[in-house]
Design an enzyme around this catalytic site. Structure first.
Site, mmCIF file in Angstrom:
data_model
loop_
_atom_site.group_PDB
_atom_site.id
_atom_site.type_symbol
_atom_site.label_atom_id
_atom_site.label_comp_id
_atom_site.label_asym_id
_atom_site.label_seq_id
_atom_site.Cartn_x
_atom_site.Cartn_y
_atom_site.Cartn_z
ATOM 1 N N SER A 18 0.853 -1.190 0.000
ATOM 2 C CA SER A 18 0.000 0.000 0.000
ATOM 3 C C SER A 18 0.888 1.237 0.000
ATOM 4 C CB SER A 18 -0.901 -0.009 1.236
ATOM 5 O OG SER A 18 -1.494 1.265 1.364
ATOM 6 N N HIS A 43 -1.077 -1.252 -4.360
ATOM 7 C CA HIS A 43 -2.365 -0.922 -3.730
ATOM 8 C C HIS A 43 -2.406 0.591 -3.491
ATOM 9 C CE1 HIS A 43 -5.831 -1.966 -1.057
ATOM 10 N NE2 HIS A 43 -5.428 -0.916 -0.367
ATOM 11 N N ASP A 45 -4.657 3.656 -2.008
ATOM 12 C CA ASP A 45 -5.798 3.980 -1.142
ATOM 13 C C ASP A 45 -6.346 5.353 -1.476
ATOM 14 O OD1 ASP A 45 -6.025 1.722 0.689
ATOM 15 O OD2 ASP A 45 -3.999 2.272 1.319
ATOM 16 N N MET A 47 -9.008 8.114 -0.302
ATOM 17 C CA MET A 47 -9.819 8.493 0.871
ATOM 18 C C MET A 47 -10.429 9.867 0.638
ATOM 19 S SD MET A 47 -7.189 7.345 3.820
ATOM 20 C CE MET A 47 -6.617 5.646 3.968
ATOM 21 N N HIS A 76 -8.198 1.128 -4.135
ATOM 22 C CA HIS A 76 -9.118 0.879 -3.021
ATOM 23 C C HIS A 76 -9.870 2.181 -2.746
ATOM 24 C CE1 HIS A 76 -9.507 -0.189 1.577
ATOM 25 N NE2 HIS A 76 -10.674 -0.111 0.961
ATOM 26 N N MET A 78 -12.122 4.376 -0.809
ATOM 27 C CA MET A 78 -12.786 4.599 0.485
ATOM 28 C C MET A 78 -13.503 5.936 0.364
ATOM 29 S SD MET A 78 -9.744 3.215 2.949
ATOM 30 C CE MET A 78 -8.525 3.384 1.652
ATOM 31 N N MET A 147 -11.559 -6.229 5.612
ATOM 32 C CA MET A 147 -10.723 -5.217 6.275
ATOM 33 C C MET A 147 -10.249 -5.764 7.621
ATOM 34 S SD MET A 147 -10.479 -2.751 4.116
ATOM 35 C CE MET A 147 -9.497 -1.679 5.170
ATOM 36 N N ASP A 183 -6.887 -6.490 4.044
ATOM 37 C CA ASP A 183 -6.269 -5.168 3.983
ATOM 38 C C ASP A 183 -6.336 -4.525 5.371
ATOM 39 O OD1 ASP A 183 -5.226 -2.733 3.290
ATOM 40 O OD2 ASP A 183 -7.006 -2.043 2.188
HETATM 41 C C1 DX5 Z 1 -6.429 1.304 5.540
HETATM 42 C C2 DX5 Z 1 -5.943 1.163 4.122
HETATM 43 C C3 DX5 Z 1 -4.861 0.160 4.026
HETATM 44 C C4 DX5 Z 1 -3.596 0.623 4.718
HETATM 45 C C5 DX5 Z 1 -2.781 -0.585 5.061
HETATM 46 O O1 DX5 Z 1 -7.469 2.206 5.593
HETATM 47 O O2 DX5 Z 1 -7.001 0.748 3.285
HETATM 48 O O3 DX5 Z 1 -4.592 -0.192 2.684
HETATM 49 O O4 DX5 Z 1 -2.855 1.503 3.928
HETATM 50 O O5 DX5 Z 1 -1.743 -0.195 5.908
HETATM 51 P P1 DX5 Z 1 -1.241 -1.168 7.074
HETATM 52 O O6 DX5 Z 1 -0.764 -2.417 6.425
HETATM 53 O O7 DX5 Z 1 -0.158 -0.365 7.732
HETATM 54 O O8 DX5 Z 1 -2.405 -1.405 7.999
HETATM 55 ZN ZN ZN Z 2 -6.444 -0.162 1.348
#
Ligand code: DX5
Ligand code: ZN
Length: 223
Positions: A18, A43, A45, A47, A76, A78, A147, A183
């Site tokens: 990630s 990956h 993220d 947000m 991903h 969110m 998750m 994840d």
């Molecule tokens: C959490 C993210 C993950 C995060 C994982 O909200 O979706 O992808 O970056 O990081 P670690 O492995 O440090 O929990």
């Molecule tokens: Zn993620």
């Protein structure tokens, strides 16, 4: 559908670093680290500050990363409006698009659209979300993401009930070819247990990016 090397081999555990855990001022170095460590996917993220209490990246970054790396990108989402975001991130070059079960009453439609846009489709379930409706989505689904933390931040504490939820999801998708991912909170202490429970894609943020030997960490997580 775009090719993700190893995807069709159910025995191969895929590792997705990630990029959220990389130094944000030097993301290219983070991508290089993931490539050299032998990762399978990148990956990313996304947000929105609404669905999760944090902000991160947009489609511009996914487009820039996709043109810079040979690694397929796993996006991903969110965000609380996945229907509006899916076209933007598919056009930006995502190979696999994941959104959250919690964010829409139209999950089947969104998964179908992700596939029609040439991407693999994934749906993520928060730790408090029942998996009961998963069978209703399976005909348009390539990946279920369980998750391991409440989403929003890297480095959060792993929630132990995740292991049982992975087992449950694996039983539900048995024989379909759908992969189960974890994840959040994946590290050297729980990777084996998660693989044994049936997870075949592990996202790794802080564990990998804080490692002194990223290649050994990827190999260990893969098992
Ligand atoms: C959490 C993210 C993950 C995060 C994982 O909200 O979706 O992808 O970056 O990081 P670690 O492995 O440090 O929990
Ligand atoms: Zn993620």
């Amino acid at each position: 559908m775009p090719k993700i090397p190893g995807w069709e081999d159910p025995g191969r555990v895929l590792i997705a670093p990630s990029i959220l855990s990389a130094n944000p001022a030097q993301l290219a170095d983070g991508v290089g680290l993931a490539e050299e460590a032998g990762a399978d996917l990148l990956h990313v993220d996304i947000m929105d500050g609404h669905f999760v209490p944090n902000l991160s990246f947009g489609p511009g970054l996914v487009e820039a990363l996709s043109s810079q790396t040979h690694l397929p990108t796993e996006v991903h989402l969110m965000v609380d409006n996945p229907g509006a975001m899916i076209p933007l991130f598919a056009d930006a070059g995502a190979n696999l698009l994941i959104f959250h079960r919690e964010t829409s009453p139209h999950c089947h439609r969104h998964l179908d659209e992700i596939r029609r846009r040439g991407c693999l489709s994934g749906i993520a379930y928060n730790p408090s979300r029942s998996l009961a409706d998963l069978p209703l989505l399976m005909d348009v689904l390539d990946l279920v993401v369980i998750m391991g933390v409440n989403p929003g931040f890297s480095g959060a504490r792993f929630i132990p009930q995740t292991v049982q939820r992975v087992r449950q999801a694996c039983e539900m998708v048995a024989g379909t070819g759908i992969r189960i991912a974890v994840d959040g909170g994946v590290d050297l202490s729980n990777a084996q247990e998660l693989r044994e429970a049936g997870a075949s894609l592990l996202v790794s943020g802080s564990c990998l990016f804080s490692s002194e030997d990223p290649a050994a960490t990827v190999a260990f997580l893969r098992g």
